[in-house]
Design an enzyme around this catalytic site. Sequence first.
Site, PDB file in Angstrom:
ATOM      1  N   ASP A   3      44.282  24.875  16.471  1.00  0.00           N
ATOM      2  CA  ASP A   3      44.509  24.975  15.035  1.00  0.00           C
ATOM      3  C   ASP A   3      45.447  23.833  14.623  1.00  0.00           C
ATOM      4  O   ASP A   3      46.047  23.150  15.462  1.00  0.00           O
ATOM      5  CB  ASP A   3      45.059  26.359  14.656  1.00  0.00           C
ATOM      6  CG  ASP A   3      44.823  26.667  13.175  1.00  0.00           C
ATOM      7  OD1 ASP A   3      44.489  25.736  12.404  1.00  0.00           O
ATOM      8  OD2 ASP A   3      44.974  27.832  12.762  1.00  0.00           O
TER       9      ASP A   3
HETATM   10  C1  NOJ Z   1      44.902  26.177   9.553  1.00  0.00           C
HETATM   11  C2  NOJ Z   1      44.182  27.476   9.561  1.00  0.00           C
HETATM   12  O1  NOJ Z   1      44.895  28.423  10.321  1.00  0.00           O
HETATM   13  C3  NOJ Z   1      42.758  27.391  10.080  1.00  0.00           C
HETATM   14  O2  NOJ Z   1      42.146  28.633   9.850  1.00  0.00           O
HETATM   15  C4  NOJ Z   1      42.026  26.262   9.440  1.00  0.00           C
HETATM   16  O3  NOJ Z   1      40.698  26.226   9.887  1.00  0.00           O
HETATM   17  C5  NOJ Z   1      42.746  24.969   9.736  1.00  0.00           C
HETATM   18  N1  NOJ Z   1      44.081  25.036   9.183  1.00  0.00           N
HETATM   19  C6  NOJ Z   1      42.030  23.738   9.196  1.00  0.00           C
HETATM   20  O4  NOJ Z   1      42.154  23.666   7.831  1.00  0.00           O
END
Ligand code: NOJ
Length: 719
Positions: A265
């Site tokens: 993430d």
């Molecule tokens: C953080 C989020 O937790 C995740 O769900 C998301 O896909 C990513 N950022 C990318 O934007």
Amino acid sequence: MTKRSITELLSQMTIDEKIAQLIQVTPDFLTDTEANLTGPLAALGLSEDIIHNIGSVLSAVGAKETKAIQEQHLKRNRLGIPLLLMADIIHGYRTIFPVSLGLASSWDMNLAERTAEAAAKESAVTGLHVTFAPMVDLVRDPRWGRVVESTGEDPYLNGEYARAFVRGFQGEDLSADTDRIAACVKHLAAYGAAEGGRDYNTVNMSERQLRESYLPAYKEAVDAGSELVMTAFNTVDGVPATGNRWLMRKVLREEWGFGGVLISDWGAVQEMIAHGAAADGAEAARKAIEAGVDIEMMTPLYVLDLKRLVEEGKVDEALIDESVLRVLRLKEKLGLFDNPYRGADEEREEEVILSGEHRAVAREAAVKSAVLLKNEGVLPLRSGQKTALIGPFAQSGDILGPWSLWGKREEAAQLYNGMLTKTESSLLRVAKGCDVESGSEEQLEEALQAAREADIIVLALGESSEMSGEAGSRGDIRLPKAQLDLIARLKPLGKPMAAVLFNGRPLDLHGVIDEVDAVLVAWFPGTEGGNAIADLLYGDSAPSGRLTMSFPYAVGQIPVYYNHYNTGRPLTPENADQRYVSKYLDMPNDPLLPFGFGLGYTTFTYAKAALSAETIRPGETLTVTVDVTNTGETAGEEVVQLYVRDVAGEVVRPVKELKAFRKIKLAPGETVSVAFELGEEQLRYYHSDLSYESDEGEFQLFVGANSRDAEALSFQLVK
Ligand code: NOJ
């Protein structure tokens, strides 16, 4: 390109080129260059050279833009390796469907699949290759803002939705179908169990609990072929998921056989330092690559540290090669070596995006997502009724919900406009009454004026999109005070009131459900929201949604979910006045509204269910049959639900577990016989030694309209 030539390509790559394949940044890093030396590149310590070799980009959309990015990249990339383009297409690209927690209330897998298919098509024509969806984190705490992205509190139902979404995004053959995009199931694992519902917080649970409740939905997505998996921000048994070798190598890769791309993430590799699980960037990078994280999202530790770690003998270059191969294979599977632009097509963008067909799916989905929680004879609205529509969501485009990055609020059907298509304008008054989180005396006066002249008040209340979603945790999950005050001021008029709620989580409904005659939960219904809710309010469609997450009585009960354990001192109607039982002194144990609950405009009765046998052995099937009758005046849909309880296990078992359901549509007076089949496999569970098997003995079986109101039967498993 064949597998062999991918390997050949790898052999031509320098170690710098390889490592660059493993980093992902936003497109602003790619847009040239001099200004960038003091901008994003400098901020992450990246050189232009790295950017020329980068493997993927996040959040680039639009055929023109993605083609330009790809074209420029291919000019600068020595080996002509195309970029992967990824983005968060969560519940629609431009046509926004209901948020997942809403859509889940439809209990309709085909519908979920169709929304994902439409979202994939709209994204594919913009040139996108991968979506960071589905999010399948099991949730039990409505304070957590990201419950809005989940399909709820049940492992089985979440698994069914996980499969449906993956099918919808990827289709049958991702390589051949350029209208589809690759799915990335997230967030492995147990992100939904953040303590106290506070985003990014610690997760603490046994491996048994993890396997029993939290892991199944990710596994279903992997089994359905999800090409990517994303790590979670949280720790799993003390180790940040992103550096958790046990979770990523043993469970995901070895046990589940996942061969696709694992992406961190955003910033999660670097966050191992703040977690206190890595002393510095080099240690964080080493732990992530050792765990098998292929792509590092938005931090530069791989490119800054991995090469040196290899030179010092601290990281095996084979780990890097493995990851690069997985990234290259995904590019190959998507056909990018043959056509780096894949589905990107400006002309088709015009035709596909926000098409009539997609809007129709969005309207159907919003209708089927809404859940009627209460109705004392006021809905549907009757023709000729003078109606006052009051509330901050009466004329608001903020009904798309979080993660609707490319949806446009001005394209959303507002509730007032939807209602105007159903009734004469002279019969419909509208007033805001207050803003979402504040209000004034003038606004209240205007609302009172509109209400005084009306036969019925429809309230349009709720949370703004920013009040849920990522970093959208709330400690108090009532409606904001200004809206509760609005209800309290309207109440003395003595008019019937129906509340429509736009919300991203189960709310504490004190001050709402007890004050009004009807409550319809619309969630964030998306682009067609206002039209869909008007369909329901005026009875052109009937509400058919069923909750997939309990609505708590109050925050003090949380976590409150239907599939809990019994305890040694369970509260019963007989012992309710005793002190030493498991209960609260000041509120009930049960949620206000249970999992599976929802009303319609008609009523259903259940005849006594029948079992085909009183015992079952492995290999045999037990059939449960129940007759359901529509006893009301109008057609309606019912979700018939089957739950099981293992009365005595080797470890304690949930008081109910959903095993099957059937959604049926019945004409007035019609009876349908619903049959469920149950086998020994569905009675297996994780024992204390983590073996997955069933136990002999008594099982209870419940058939009914929700997890609370279900008739109990019993049978024996004999082995
Ligand atoms: C953080 C989020 O937790 C995740 O769900 C998301 O896909 C990513 N950022 C990318 O934007």
